[in-house]
Structures are given as C-alpha cells and as structure tokens.
Design a protein around this motif. Sequence first.
Motif, PDB file in Angstrom:
ATOM      1  N   GLN A  41       0.798  -1.225   0.000  1.00  0.00           N
ATOM      2  CA  GLN A  41       0.000   0.000   0.000  1.00  0.00           C
ATOM      3  C   GLN A  41       0.830   1.274   0.000  1.00  0.00           C
ATOM      4  O   GLN A  41       0.312   2.336  -0.351  1.00  0.00           O
ATOM      5  CB  GLN A  41      -0.961  -0.006   1.195  1.00  0.00           C
ATOM      6  N   HIS A  57       1.363  -9.219   4.633  1.00  0.00           N
ATOM      7  CA  HIS A  57       0.156  -8.382   4.506  1.00  0.00           C
ATOM      8  C   HIS A  57      -0.320  -8.489   3.051  1.00  0.00           C
ATOM      9  O   HIS A  57      -0.286  -7.511   2.301  1.00  0.00           O
ATOM     10  CB  HIS A  57       0.453  -6.938   4.927  1.00  0.00           C
ATOM     11  N   TRP A  58      -0.688  -9.697   2.638  1.00  0.00           N
ATOM     12  CA  TRP A  58      -1.447  -9.977   1.415  1.00  0.00           C
ATOM     13  C   TRP A  58      -0.659 -10.050   0.113  1.00  0.00           C
ATOM     14  O   TRP A  58      -1.250 -10.254  -0.945  1.00  0.00           O
ATOM     15  CB  TRP A  58      -2.592  -8.968   1.223  1.00  0.00           C
ATOM     16  N   ASN A 118      -1.382 -10.714   8.428  1.00  0.00           N
ATOM     17  CA  ASN A 118      -2.413  -9.703   8.613  1.00  0.00           C
ATOM     18  C   ASN A 118      -3.736 -10.224   8.056  1.00  0.00           C
ATOM     19  O   ASN A 118      -3.846 -10.522   6.869  1.00  0.00           O
ATOM     20  CB  ASN A 118      -2.066  -8.416   7.877  1.00  0.00           C
ATOM     21  N   GLU A 119      -4.740 -10.331   8.905  1.00  0.00           N
ATOM     22  CA  GLU A 119      -6.116 -10.627   8.491  1.00  0.00           C
ATOM     23  C   GLU A 119      -6.224 -11.809   7.526  1.00  0.00           C
ATOM     24  O   GLU A 119      -6.645 -11.641   6.379  1.00  0.00           O
ATOM     25  CB  GLU A 119      -6.747  -9.386   7.854  1.00  0.00           C
ATOM     26  N   GLN A 169      -9.347 -12.114   5.370  1.00  0.00           N
ATOM     27  CA  GLN A 169      -9.467 -11.370   4.108  1.00  0.00           C
ATOM     28  C   GLN A 169      -8.703 -12.064   2.989  1.00  0.00           C
ATOM     29  O   GLN A 169      -9.187 -12.173   1.866  1.00  0.00           O
ATOM     30  CB  GLN A 169      -8.976  -9.926   4.272  1.00  0.00           C
ATOM     31  N   ASP A 208      -8.840  -9.810  12.048  1.00  0.00           N
ATOM     32  CA  ASP A 208      -9.769  -8.679  11.942  1.00  0.00           C
ATOM     33  C   ASP A 208     -11.185  -9.147  12.198  1.00  0.00           C
ATOM     34  O   ASP A 208     -11.596 -10.214  11.767  1.00  0.00           O
ATOM     35  CB  ASP A 208      -9.713  -8.053  10.551  1.00  0.00           C
ATOM     36  N   ASN A 255      -7.571  -6.094  14.456  1.00  0.00           N
ATOM     37  CA  ASN A 255      -7.927  -4.948  13.616  1.00  0.00           C
ATOM     38  C   ASN A 255      -9.435  -4.819  13.663  1.00  0.00           C
ATOM     39  O   ASN A 255     -10.140  -5.789  13.377  1.00  0.00           O
ATOM     40  CB  ASN A 255      -7.533  -5.173  12.151  1.00  0.00           C
ATOM     41  N   TYR A 261     -12.864  -2.021  12.893  1.00  0.00           N
ATOM     42  CA  TYR A 261     -13.288  -0.728  12.348  1.00  0.00           C
ATOM     43  C   TYR A 261     -14.753  -0.408  12.590  1.00  0.00           C
ATOM     44  O   TYR A 261     -15.115   0.747  12.709  1.00  0.00           O
ATOM     45  CB  TYR A 261     -13.055  -0.712  10.818  1.00  0.00           C
ATOM     46  N   TRP A 288     -18.629  -0.031   3.810  1.00  0.00           N
ATOM     47  CA  TRP A 288     -18.719  -0.971   4.933  1.00  0.00           C
ATOM     48  C   TRP A 288     -18.409  -0.325   6.290  1.00  0.00           C
ATOM     49  O   TRP A 288     -18.676  -0.900   7.334  1.00  0.00           O
ATOM     50  CB  TRP A 288     -17.743  -2.135   4.719  1.00  0.00           C
ATOM     51  N   GLU A 334      -5.060  -2.155  14.213  1.00  0.00           N
ATOM     52  CA  GLU A 334      -5.618  -1.220  13.222  1.00  0.00           C
ATOM     53  C   GLU A 334      -6.970  -0.735  13.688  1.00  0.00           C
ATOM     54  O   GLU A 334      -7.775  -1.516  14.193  1.00  0.00           O
ATOM     55  CB  GLU A 334      -5.841  -1.868  11.844  1.00  0.00           C
ATOM     56  N   TRP A 391      -4.837   3.291  11.817  1.00  0.00           N
ATOM     57  CA  TRP A 391      -4.677   3.051  10.392  1.00  0.00           C
ATOM     58  C   TRP A 391      -5.204   4.283   9.684  1.00  0.00           C
ATOM     59  O   TRP A 391      -6.405   4.517   9.749  1.00  0.00           O
ATOM     60  CB  TRP A 391      -5.435   1.807   9.924  1.00  0.00           C
ATOM     61  N   GLU A 428      -5.566   1.904  -1.344  1.00  0.00           N
ATOM     62  CA  GLU A 428      -6.600   1.198  -0.569  1.00  0.00           C
ATOM     63  C   GLU A 428      -7.157   0.021  -1.386  1.00  0.00           C
ATOM     64  O   GLU A 428      -8.346  -0.054  -1.687  1.00  0.00           O
ATOM     65  CB  GLU A 428      -7.670   2.200  -0.127  1.00  0.00           C
ATOM     66  N   TRP A 429      -6.272  -0.911  -1.751  1.00  0.00           N
ATOM     67  CA  TRP A 429      -6.655  -2.158  -2.421  1.00  0.00           C
ATOM     68  C   TRP A 429      -7.607  -1.888  -3.589  1.00  0.00           C
ATOM     69  O   TRP A 429      -7.330  -1.036  -4.411  1.00  0.00           O
ATOM     70  CB  TRP A 429      -7.207  -3.158  -1.386  1.00  0.00           C
ATOM     71  N   PHE A 439      -7.268   6.981   4.246  1.00  0.00           N
ATOM     72  CA  PHE A 439      -7.278   6.696   5.685  1.00  0.00           C
ATOM     73  C   PHE A 439      -6.186   7.446   6.460  1.00  0.00           C
ATOM     74  O   PHE A 439      -6.027   7.225   7.652  1.00  0.00           O
ATOM     75  CB  PHE A 439      -7.078   5.194   5.923  1.00  0.00           C
TER      76      PHE A 439
END
Length: 481
Positions: free
Chosen positions: A26, A129-130, A173-174, A177, A234, A316, A318, A357, A385, A427, A434-435, A443
């Motif tokens: 990112q 992280h992905w 990370n997550e 996801q 998350d 994480n 939100y 979301w 996060e 975050w 942002e993906w 953010f």
Amino acid sequence: SESLSEPSNKKFPENFQFGVATAAYQVEGGWSDDGKGVNIWDQFTHTHPDSVINGDTGDIACDSYHRYMGDVEMLKNLGVNYYRFSLSWSRILPTGYTNQINEAGVEYYQNFISALKENGIEPFVTLYHWDLPQPLQEIGGWPNPLLEDIFAVYARTAFTLFGEKVKNWMTFNEPKQTCLAGYGLGSAAPGISASGIGEYECMHTIMKAHARAYHIYDEEFRPTQSGRISIVLDTGWYEPASDSEEDMEAAERSLQFEHGWCAHPIYHPDGNYPQVMIDRIADRSQKEGFSKSRLPEFSAEEIEYIRGTFDFLCINTYTTSMVKWTNDYEIGTPGFYADVSVSTYQDPSWNGSASSWLKVVPWGMRKLLNWIDQTYNHPEIVITENGYSDDGRLDDPNRLNYYAEYLTSLLEAILEDGVNVSGYTAWSLMDNFEWTSGYTVKFGLYQVDFDNPNRTRTIKGSGEYYKNVIASKCLVDTCEE
Ligand code: GBH
C-alpha cells in the motif's frame, strides 16, 4: 444504540503504547526496483485493471521505497511509540523461496529499521500483509499445503536478518481477508473464485504456517532475541438485532465464523475451529452431496501444535453490523455466507465514511473487546488497526471525531471493564493504495499528494489531534489527574 457526545477526560495508563500502521504494497511502490520479484498484487493490478477503481496500482504508491526517511520524519513528529509496517516477501526473496536473496531489499529494511530505532520508534513487523510472491501462486497459493513449509523458511529468514532489532512480530495480517476475498469470492488478489472450499483450504494452511513460524521463533530465536510474536486478526462487532434467543444465537454464530474461524484454533484453550463451524459445514456438505466436510480437519497433534501460539492478541477492528436470525440458506451452491446463514445490516442512522462498509459505531468496539476478553481468557490485547476513511481533505473533523469516540470506548473498556489492552494503532500513517478502492478512499493522518512525483506529505487536522493524544495520553485539552 447510544452515541457519545463528549470524549473521555480520563488518562490512558502510563505504559500504554500508541502507534500507526501501513502495509508494504500500500505504501512502498518500487514494484520492480533493484531485484524485487512480482507478487500477486502486482500481478492482479496489472492484469485485472477492471477490478481496481480507476485501474490504480501500487507501482509507485507513496514511494516509501525511496522516501522512507520522510516516513521516519512523520513518525517522529507524531511521537508514536511504535510503527507497524509489513515486509514485502518478494522484495527480500524474489521467487518466494530462498534460492535467491535480494541484497538490495534486505538492505532497504535494515536501513529503515535502524532509522526507526535511532529515533526511538519500535518496529512492529508483519511478515505477510497480502502480497504473496507470484511464483507461489503459480503452485496454487495458500490452499496448497506446501506453503506451510515455504512460509516457515521465509519467516526464519526474516527472524535471522532483522530479529536483532525487531522485538514485535506478526505473522499474518487478516488471514480471513486473504482467504475470503482472495480464494473464496475472488474479489481481491489472486482473484480465485472457489467459495465454500477455497477459503477453508487457504485458512487451514495459514493456521499451520502461523504456528510453524511461532514455534521457530520460540525455539530458535526467542532465547537470544527475546521478542514476542502473534497474528493479526480482523473482526467487527456483531450486535444481535433484538434480544430474542434466535437473534442472539445468530450474532454469536457470526462472531464464531468471522472471528472464531481464525481465533479459536490459536487463542481458545480448546483449540480447533469453533464447534458451530465444524457442525454446520459438515451438515451442509453432506446435504450438498460431498464425500466429506468442506471444512478441513486438524489432527489432534495439529490442534495441540497451533493452540496457544501467541504472546499477545492482535486485533484490527473498524465497525459493527447488526445480526438477525434467518432460515438457513437453501442447499445449492456452497459458500462461506451460506454456511453462516445470517442476515446482517448496518443501522441507517450510523454515521458513514468513504467506505461503504465502515460506519462509526464506537460502542461496538467496547463490546467486541469485552467479548474477546471473556472468550479467550483475558489476554493482553493490542489494537493493531482502527481508523476512518474520507476523500483525503486536510481539515478532517470526521476522522478526528472517529478517533476521539473510539479511543473513548477503548478507555472505558480498559478502565471500567478491566480489559487488558496495552496498545492502539491508527490506520493509517498516511493516505495510501486502498486495495480495490485504489486511491479514491483515504485513511491517512497525513495527506499524500499522488499527483506530485515527490509524493509530498502534509499532516491533517486528525494527525495534529492524534499527536496531542500521544503526548498527553489524554483525549481532551486537560485530563483528570
Ligand atoms: C484493513 O482491513 C487492512 O488490513 C488494511 O490493509 C486496509 O487498508 C484497511 O483495513 C482499510 O480498509 O467492501 O463490504 O466487501 C480491514 C478489513 C475487510 C474492511 C474487507 C473492508 C471489505 C468489505 N476489511 N472489507 S466489503
């Protein structure tokens, strides 16, 4: 749903730690510089431009690969105790394997980590992280059990290279996801649609890969490096739509599928996937005509090996959803959401953000922290996060209010409910890729000028606010002493 008017005038505990977070793909850019290999997000943005708003990519992003000293300046200005960032696996190991080590990538992280330490900022490092190296996707990616071993070798490499200075590690990370969007729905890299099977196989490998990395750290590195290691999960809060038994059961089931799926095997004293997942997926699989459950099974040894592989709990979070009981989805096409079979919605009265979301529901975080505290036996928790999206304006009272309200809820969880939260991570440090929303959703506590080749960074109103919170450990002008 109660809403807060005034931020708390209580103080955070003296040893409470504040940080900010980003992730390699990112912010770094430099996607093919100095020997970096291609990863699944490079591949996805380059070959599925229609899947990302405006066909945006992370090719340059915030250009942190070339401007990391600028990142350090911002972190220093904010006064954070730590910086949570991730390593780009393919910058260090371009093929994903250790047959090639990219010295330039290793040096980049060594220089960056040294600069952080010299400025009194503790590195909190996420291994994954992905951004899976593309060659590992070519052999199937996370649903392939071979990745357990391959990840373990990468983790050992990272501990060896950076562990003298890095004392806080996060493996994944997550994973929810990674598995749901990447191998179930196909909405994110690598874009595989195999719902009802792909996400479960993906998670099964990741659980074992995480545990391997934990045990490697514990046995080979902890004795000399004395750091700690965990995994970042998350989840939102899932609030029953009413206090009927049905709605309460549906909300608990949502938490077990959305959080327990990854948390129960690691954090729960019993280990293994939550029983409600095991039972429901077995039952639906049988009705669908499968020869066995679509949820893979752990052996007794594996349950034992994975259970307890954390030194603290990282979360994480939100937002919040309301959950209503509903009839089980009809037997037909298998899928994660059919396996859960609940009906969720967000209250139209909740304030929104630039992300569909993400609704502002601070009380949900307090409830989630209490649920985690009770379900997993009062662990030490770090919020890794939490944050708010808008269009990237400098004057950003909505983000400032989000932080003030969520931090108030956090203080209540700590001081009134006795939940053991030791750190909070905003975050994000700065606006970034942002993906699948590309650069349309922001953010950051710092604005980044993506039209300027220098990627000029400017602090926002919320950044000034967070800076004061860190300095005073207090959310208002003066706190009770
Ligand atoms: C985090 O995920 C990520 O770790 C971070 O990289 C990211 O930048 C940050 O959040 C902000 O999004 O569109 O209805 O399908 C947070 C969890 C899960 C939130 C997927 C958005 C998509 C919901 N994310 N979710 S939807």
